[in-house]
Scaffold this motif. Sequence first.
Motif, mmCIF file in Angstrom:
data_model
loop_
_atom_site.group_PDB
_atom_site.id
_atom_site.type_symbol
_atom_site.label_atom_id
_atom_site.label_comp_id
_atom_site.label_asym_id
_atom_site.label_seq_id
_atom_site.Cartn_x
_atom_site.Cartn_y
_atom_site.Cartn_z
ATOM 1 N N VAL A 101 0.835 -1.209 0.000
ATOM 2 C CA VAL A 101 0.000 0.000 0.000
ATOM 3 C C VAL A 101 0.865 1.253 0.000
ATOM 4 O O VAL A 101 0.584 2.220 -0.703
ATOM 5 C CB VAL A 101 -0.937 -0.003 1.231
ATOM 6 C CG1 VAL A 101 -1.795 1.270 1.242
ATOM 7 C CG2 VAL A 101 -1.821 -1.240 1.220
ATOM 8 N N TYR A 102 1.965 1.221 0.790
ATOM 9 C CA TYR A 102 2.878 2.359 0.889
ATOM 10 C C TYR A 102 4.283 1.894 0.500
ATOM 11 O O TYR A 102 5.109 1.577 1.363
ATOM 12 C CB TYR A 102 2.876 2.934 2.308
ATOM 13 C CG TYR A 102 1.531 3.441 2.765
ATOM 14 C CD1 TYR A 102 1.032 4.670 2.324
ATOM 15 C CD2 TYR A 102 0.737 2.682 3.632
ATOM 16 C CE1 TYR A 102 -0.203 5.129 2.735
ATOM 17 C CE2 TYR A 102 -0.499 3.137 4.052
ATOM 18 C CZ TYR A 102 -0.969 4.359 3.597
ATOM 19 O OH TYR A 102 -2.192 4.805 4.015
ATOM 20 N N PRO A 103 4.598 1.810 -0.778
ATOM 21 C CA PRO A 103 5.882 1.249 -1.223
ATOM 22 C C PRO A 103 7.100 2.066 -0.793
ATOM 23 O O PRO A 103 8.209 1.537 -0.771
ATOM 24 C CB PRO A 103 5.748 1.226 -2.753
ATOM 25 C CG PRO A 103 4.689 2.235 -3.055
ATOM 26 C CD PRO A 103 3.739 2.199 -1.905
ATOM 27 N N ASN A 104 6.921 3.325 -0.458
ATOM 28 C CA ASN A 104 8.054 4.165 -0.061
ATOM 29 C C ASN A 104 8.352 4.123 1.440
ATOM 30 O O ASN A 104 9.272 4.793 1.908
ATOM 31 C CB ASN A 104 7.799 5.624 -0.473
ATOM 32 C CG ASN A 104 7.749 5.790 -1.978
ATOM 33 O OD1 ASN A 104 8.483 5.118 -2.716
ATOM 34 N ND2 ASN A 104 6.875 6.672 -2.448
ATOM 35 N N VAL A 105 7.568 3.359 2.186
ATOM 36 C CA VAL A 105 7.787 3.288 3.629
ATOM 37 C C VAL A 105 9.135 2.620 3.901
ATOM 38 O O VAL A 105 9.567 1.727 3.174
ATOM 39 C CB VAL A 105 6.645 2.517 4.321
ATOM 40 C CG1 VAL A 105 6.678 1.035 3.982
ATOM 41 C CG2 VAL A 105 6.701 2.721 5.829
ATOM 42 N N LYS A 106 9.838 3.077 4.935
ATOM 43 C CA LYS A 106 11.167 2.577 5.245
ATOM 44 C C LYS A 106 11.195 1.906 6.620
ATOM 45 O O LYS A 106 10.579 2.388 7.570
ATOM 46 C CB LYS A 106 12.174 3.727 5.231
ATOM 47 C CG LYS A 106 12.364 4.355 3.850
ATOM 48 C CD LYS A 106 13.391 5.468 3.895
ATOM 49 C CE LYS A 106 13.576 6.080 2.511
ATOM 50 N NZ LYS A 106 14.588 7.180 2.542
ATOM 51 N N ASP A 107 11.917 0.800 6.697
ATOM 52 C CA ASP A 107 12.170 0.149 7.972
ATOM 53 C C ASP A 107 13.345 0.839 8.664
ATOM 54 O O ASP A 107 14.144 1.524 8.030
ATOM 55 C CB ASP A 107 12.517 -1.333 7.770
ATOM 56 C CG ASP A 107 11.388 -2.108 7.119
ATOM 57 O OD1 ASP A 107 10.234 -1.655 7.223
ATOM 58 O OD2 ASP A 107 11.675 -3.156 6.511
ATOM 59 N N GLY A 108 13.453 0.616 9.986
ATOM 60 C CA GLY A 108 14.625 1.137 10.686
ATOM 61 C C GLY A 108 14.284 1.765 12.023
ATOM 62 O O GLY A 108 13.126 1.769 12.466
ATOM 63 N N TRP A 109 15.338 2.289 12.666
ATOM 64 C CA TRP A 109 15.208 2.935 13.965
ATOM 65 C C TRP A 109 14.808 4.389 13.798
ATOM 66 O O TRP A 109 15.311 5.081 12.903
ATOM 67 C CB TRP A 109 16.516 2.868 14.740
ATOM 68 C CG TRP A 109 16.853 1.484 15.188
ATOM 69 C CD1 TRP A 109 17.658 0.593 14.561
ATOM 70 C CD2 TRP A 109 16.361 0.835 16.362
ATOM 71 N NE1 TRP A 109 17.711 -0.584 15.258
ATOM 72 C CE2 TRP A 109 16.931 -0.469 16.377
ATOM 73 C CE3 TRP A 109 15.516 1.213 17.403
ATOM 74 C CZ2 TRP A 109 16.667 -1.378 17.384
ATOM 75 C CZ3 TRP A 109 15.253 0.303 18.399
ATOM 76 C CH2 TRP A 109 15.822 -0.970 18.398
ATOM 77 N N TYR A 110 13.921 4.831 14.674
ATOM 78 C CA TYR A 110 13.460 6.215 14.644
ATOM 79 C C TYR A 110 13.716 6.864 15.993
ATOM 80 O O TYR A 110 13.323 6.343 17.034
ATOM 81 C CB TYR A 110 11.970 6.288 14.269
ATOM 82 C CG TYR A 110 11.737 5.958 12.813
ATOM 83 C CD1 TYR A 110 11.727 6.958 11.850
ATOM 84 C CD2 TYR A 110 11.563 4.636 12.406
ATOM 85 C CE1 TYR A 110 11.528 6.656 10.517
ATOM 86 C CE2 TYR A 110 11.371 4.324 11.073
ATOM 87 C CZ TYR A 110 11.357 5.339 10.127
ATOM 88 O OH TYR A 110 11.166 5.035 8.813
ATOM 89 N N GLU A 111 14.426 7.978 15.946
ATOM 90 C CA GLU A 111 14.735 8.767 17.115
ATOM 91 C C GLU A 111 14.450 10.222 16.769
ATOM 92 O O GLU A 111 14.389 10.580 15.581
ATOM 93 C CB GLU A 111 16.201 8.580 17.514
ATOM 94 C CG GLU A 111 16.588 7.153 17.850
ATOM 95 C CD GLU A 111 18.065 7.029 18.188
ATOM 96 O OE1 GLU A 111 18.447 7.526 19.260
ATOM 97 O OE2 GLU A 111 18.798 6.474 17.378
ATOM 98 N N PRO A 112 14.360 11.134 17.708
ATOM 99 C CA PRO A 112 14.477 10.911 19.157
ATOM 100 C C PRO A 112 13.281 10.142 19.709
ATOM 101 O O PRO A 112 12.564 9.508 18.942
ATOM 102 C CB PRO A 112 14.532 12.330 19.727
ATOM 103 C CG PRO A 112 13.749 13.141 18.738
ATOM 104 C CD PRO A 112 14.056 12.518 17.384
ATOM 105 N N ALA A 113 13.088 10.263 21.018
ATOM 106 C CA ALA A 113 12.072 9.473 21.713
ATOM 107 C C ALA A 113 10.722 9.548 21.011
ATOM 108 O O ALA A 113 10.298 10.597 20.552
ATOM 109 C CB ALA A 113 11.951 9.959 23.147
ATOM 110 N N THR A 114 10.057 8.380 20.939
ATOM 111 C CA THR A 114 8.830 8.279 20.161
ATOM 112 C C THR A 114 7.548 8.327 20.985
ATOM 113 O O THR A 114 6.470 8.238 20.435
ATOM 114 C CB THR A 114 8.841 6.971 19.353
ATOM 115 O OG1 THR A 114 9.206 5.896 20.220
ATOM 116 C CG2 THR A 114 9.832 7.044 18.208
#
Length: 224
Positions: free
Chosen positions: A161-174
């Motif tokens: 559905v969202y082919p441009n979505v990226k996996d990975g770590w997201y910071e700062p605090a979520t």
Amino acid sequence: MMKTVLLISTFIFSLFVGKTYSQTLNWESLNKNQKHILNINAGWEHSFVYELAYGYHLKTKLPIVVEASFSLPSGETVLDDFKTKIGGQLNLYQLNHFRFNAALHGIYRRYENPLVTLQNFGADATAIVGYYKPRWFVAGEFGFDKAIATHFKNSAIYKDVYPNVKDGWYEPATGGNFNYGIQAGYSFRRSDLTLRLGKVITQDFKTKPMVPLYFQLGYNLKLE
């Protein structure tokens, strides 16, 4: 769009994983020779949760208990959601039967649904002030649980559905939650029956959990 997706996923994560709590202790009934504290508890933290915990009572000038725990929300798939915690709590000050306590823990959490798998590292801190007697205690608590960094692994269904979505770590605090409430218990020579009850508020004071209350029933077994 990507920012919106992250916010929604993090909000879901905060709802289903929820707050993490330290062992509920009656410091007045905890004998110096009782080194090992085994705990089992169950209650509501955004969902129905079961937890096992172990504490070790250190021989120090200030009473300190180091502890670790593992908890699971009720659900069909075992181990798709869980949280682990390691840290400790200490009795900072005592005035007659009044005690002033603090707790600090590091946290690892995992949450999975058909769209995304989230892994999170965080921390919590809690202040506890109460009246403690050998047979019973009652205390007020105020804490903050912070999600410091979160890893997103999006499913193939979501990427279709969202082919441009990226996996990975997201910071700062979520994300993060405040909690406040009471804890109480009745103690025997080698065990405690405990109760915790309170309310959860998100750190932005805007979004609200579906059920903003938490409660927990617990049992401690204290061994030498």
